[in-house]
Design an enzyme around this catalytic site. Structure first.
Site, PDB file in Angstrom:
ATOM      1  N   THR A  87      70.427  50.983  82.109  1.00  0.00           N
ATOM      2  CA  THR A  87      69.624  50.439  83.073  1.00  0.00           C
ATOM      3  C   THR A  87      70.417  50.183  84.220  1.00  0.00           C
ATOM      4  O   THR A  87      71.067  49.082  84.372  1.00  0.00           O
ATOM      5  CB  THR A  87      68.609  49.502  83.001  1.00  0.00           C
ATOM      6  OG1 THR A  87      67.598  49.792  81.898  1.00  0.00           O
ATOM      7  CG2 THR A  87      67.759  49.075  84.221  1.00  0.00           C
ATOM      8  N   LYS A 162      62.100  53.205  85.831  1.00  0.00           N
ATOM      9  CA  LYS A 162      62.178  52.174  85.303  1.00  0.00           C
ATOM     10  C   LYS A 162      62.136  50.887  86.024  1.00  0.00           C
ATOM     11  O   LYS A 162      61.479  49.683  85.669  1.00  0.00           O
ATOM     12  CB  LYS A 162      63.655  52.027  84.514  1.00  0.00           C
ATOM     13  CG  LYS A 162      64.001  50.709  83.697  1.00  0.00           C
ATOM     14  CD  LYS A 162      63.285  50.540  82.499  1.00  0.00           C
ATOM     15  CE  LYS A 162      63.769  49.024  81.839  1.00  0.00           C
ATOM     16  NZ  LYS A 162      65.109  49.160  80.805  1.00  0.00           N
ATOM     17  N   LYS A 237      67.927  40.951  86.083  1.00  0.00           N
ATOM     18  CA  LYS A 237      68.883  42.039  86.406  1.00  0.00           C
ATOM     19  C   LYS A 237      67.833  42.993  86.834  1.00  0.00           C
ATOM     20  O   LYS A 237      68.299  43.821  87.984  1.00  0.00           O
ATOM     21  CB  LYS A 237      69.657  42.496  85.044  1.00  0.00           C
ATOM     22  CG  LYS A 237      70.373  43.948  85.322  1.00  0.00           C
ATOM     23  CD  LYS A 237      70.620  44.508  84.130  1.00  0.00           C
ATOM     24  CE  LYS A 237      71.170  45.727  84.028  1.00  0.00           C
ATOM     25  NZ  LYS A 237      71.682  46.461  82.860  1.00  0.00           N
TER      26      LYS A 237
END
Length: 290
Positions: A87, A162, A237
């Protein structure tokens, strides 16, 4: 297939093991000294990538991805597929895909959802960006490592999906925790609160599947002292990635921006580091209006 797998941590290790268990020839590399059942370890990322039909990476951030890509792309043969399951920021995903395409490689950015349990159980969801040809080459491997793979569009689309999903998740978890803390102060029983909201217009995955209140709803990290299923650090994050992307795209995301600020406070200045992202509930329990 002959597969190179780079990044064999809590997520990558079980994913590589599942590929090996399915009969693929897997060569791995990690900066740490790790041993994965069925995986032959190489001395470098480039060595793991040499001669591979597909190289899969699972790395911490975009800078490391770019560095690893510069090592492995020259070692890969034309027509091979570079599948990044990290990611990372959308810009890094697109830059690496362009670099791979310039060397005659297929490229897929395919971040995952499902956590460590999904990696071990082979039940991950993959959100993939890249050409139809690249996705088709990676799809049989997604079927082994996960239960669902969605081709979201061109390069970077997997990362976009995502971070948009996880921005929603961060915002809804905060709202769910706020609501439980408010219910407590109004004298509303938590189970009654769950029974109403989980079957009414306030329902969400954060409430129904991952309830932050211990002893309410299905088993969740709240029932295990908020030991992380999905750490607050990782949510932070992803929220930072969402706001970085929002800045690049000139998108107005005030709730995402506020969620980032709250998780920054929780992780960096309070006791959230190392806890599940649903541990926002005890945080709000202790706070008043001011």
């Amino acid at each position: 297939m002959k597969i190179g797998f780079i990044g064999l941590g809590n997520m990558g290790g079980p994913m590589a093991a599942n590929l090996a268990k399915a009969g693929h020839d897997v060569t791995g590399f990690d900066m740490a000294d790790v041993a994965i059942e069925g995986v032959t370890m190489a001395e470098s990322a480039a060595a793991a990538a040499t001669g591979a039909d597909v190289v899969i990476t699972m790395l911490p951030n975009g800078d490391i991805l770019r560095h690893v890509a510069s090592e492995i792309i020259p070692a890969m043969g034309a027509g091979a597929a570079f599948v990044d399951c990290s990611t990372v920021d959308v810009d890094s995903a697109r830059a690496v895909a362009d670099q791979a395409a310039a060397s005659g490689l297929l490229a897929v950015d395919a971040p995952v959802s499902g956590g460590i349990g999904g990696a071990a159980g082979g039940t991950l969801t993959f959100m993939a960006g890249g050409s139809a040809e690249a996705f088709a080459k990676a799809a049989p491997l997604f079927d082994i490592m996960g239960q669902k793979a969605v081709h979201c569009g061109d390069a970077g689309a997997g990362q976009a999906a995502k971070i948009c999903n996880n921005m929603i998740l961060g915002v809804t978890m905060i709202a769910t925790c706020e609501a439980f803390a408010l219910a407590d102060k109004l004298g509303l029983d938590r189970q009654k609160m769950f029974d109403v909201v989980s079957t009414s217009s306030g329902y969400s995955w954060s409430m129904n599947a991952y309830c932050p209140a211990p002893g309410v709803g299905p088993q969740s990290p709240a029932d295990n002292g908020y030991q992380p299923g999905f750490a607050a650090d990782l949510m932070l994050k992803d929220l930072r990635l969402s706001q970085q992307a929002a800045g690049s795209a000139d998108a107005d995301t005030p709730m995402g921006q506020l969620a980032e600020a709250l998780y920054t406070q929780f992780v960096d200045n309070e006791d959230g580091k190392g806890k599940d992202f649903s541990a926002m509930l005890p945080r709000f329990e202790k706070r008043g209006r001011g």
